[in-house]
Design a protein around this motif. Structure first.
Motif, PDB file in Angstrom:
ATOM      1  N   ILE A 152     -24.869  -1.806  33.888  1.00  0.00           N
ATOM      2  CA  ILE A 152     -25.942  -0.830  33.731  1.00  0.00           C
ATOM      3  C   ILE A 152     -26.886  -0.906  34.924  1.00  0.00           C
ATOM      4  O   ILE A 152     -27.347  -1.986  35.299  1.00  0.00           O
ATOM      5  N   ASN A 153     -27.187   0.251  35.497  1.00  0.00           N
ATOM      6  CA  ASN A 153     -28.182   0.359  36.556  1.00  0.00           C
ATOM      7  C   ASN A 153     -29.512   0.682  35.884  1.00  0.00           C
ATOM      8  O   ASN A 153     -29.729   1.793  35.399  1.00  0.00           O
ATOM      9  N   GLU A 154     -30.408  -0.305  35.809  1.00  0.00           N
ATOM     10  CA  GLU A 154     -31.688  -0.139  35.100  1.00  0.00           C
ATOM     11  C   GLU A 154     -32.530   1.006  35.678  1.00  0.00           C
ATOM     12  O   GLU A 154     -33.279   1.639  34.948  1.00  0.00           O
ATOM     13  N   LYS A 155     -32.399   1.261  36.978  1.00  0.00           N
ATOM     14  CA  LYS A 155     -33.236   2.301  37.607  1.00  0.00           C
ATOM     15  C   LYS A 155     -32.852   3.705  37.160  1.00  0.00           C
ATOM     16  O   LYS A 155     -33.700   4.578  37.049  1.00  0.00           O
ATOM     17  N   THR A 156     -31.587   3.942  36.900  1.00  0.00           N
ATOM     18  CA  THR A 156     -31.136   5.299  36.585  1.00  0.00           C
ATOM     19  C   THR A 156     -30.687   5.466  35.129  1.00  0.00           C
ATOM     20  O   THR A 156     -30.362   6.580  34.714  1.00  0.00           O
ATOM     21  N   PHE A 157     -30.683   4.404  34.383  1.00  0.00           N
ATOM     22  CA  PHE A 157     -30.106   4.444  33.019  1.00  0.00           C
ATOM     23  C   PHE A 157     -30.790   5.466  32.128  1.00  0.00           C
ATOM     24  O   PHE A 157     -30.139   6.340  31.540  1.00  0.00           O
ATOM     25  N   GLU A 158     -32.113   5.380  31.978  1.00  0.00           N
ATOM     26  CA  GLU A 158     -32.813   6.288  31.071  1.00  0.00           C
ATOM     27  C   GLU A 158     -32.667   7.744  31.499  1.00  0.00           C
ATOM     28  O   GLU A 158     -32.472   8.633  30.681  1.00  0.00           O
TER      29      GLU A 158
END
Length: 175
Positions: free
Chosen positions: A166-172
């Motif tokens: 998971i890429n935390e920067k783009t996840f949401e």
């Protein structure tokens, strides 16, 4: 016979507003027994109109607690010192149980802490929900939402458990 309150026993003089909370706490923590018609000192007081109170208990458990507690609560009576007391045996469940009208919140979810029923923190609720999801292997579509503080935390956990990075920067934004 004199009863003594312990971690697995709750003594109640009468059926009161805290009953659902006590049941939820046992469901979420450990097996336990609730005796109605016994005072805090363990003295048997008995109850009148046993059938009516047993029906009220059944209705509270069925209508006020979610998810279903079918097979986890047994209601009976016991004759002690020529007085009838009501005995409710609660088996620890495998889900996160809560008071329906309060939802999955600190005012609806409880756990047994010694001889007390204690509200769960939001963090404890999340942990219990995650454990319940892992045990039941529920899909995300099966999870009911009971608040407006929506996050993707459970989705992240499910994806990570499947090996998804998971890429935390783009996840949401992506979801």
């Amino acid at each position: 016979m004199k009863f003594q309150e312990s971690e697995n026993i709750e003594l109640k003089r009468t059926l009161n507003k805290d009953f659902a909370k006590e049941v939820v706490a046992f469901l979420n923590t450990r097996n336990g027994t609730i005796y109605i018609g016994v005072d805090d000192n363990g003295d048997v007081l008995g109850v009148s109109n046993v059938d009516k109170i047993m029906r009220e208990i059944r209705d509270i458990i069925r209508d006020q607690i979610l998810p279903s507690t079918e097979g986890l609560c047994e209601i009976g009576s016991l004759l002690e010192d020529d007085k009838t007391i009501i005995v409710v045996k609660v088996t620890k469940g495998t889900k996160l149980y809560y008071i329906k009208k309060e939802g999955r919140s600190a005012t609806g979810c409880f756990y047994r802490d010694g001889t007390s029923s204690t509200p769960m923190s939001e963090e404890e609720i999340d942990k219990c929900q995650i454990v319940a999801l892992q045990e039941d292997k529920l899909g995300l579509v099966d999870i009911q939402s009971h608040g407006d503080g929506y996050t993707f935390d459970i989705l992240k956990i499910k994806l990570r458990s499947k090996g998804v990075e998971i890429n935390e920067k783009t996840f949401e934004r992506s979801f």
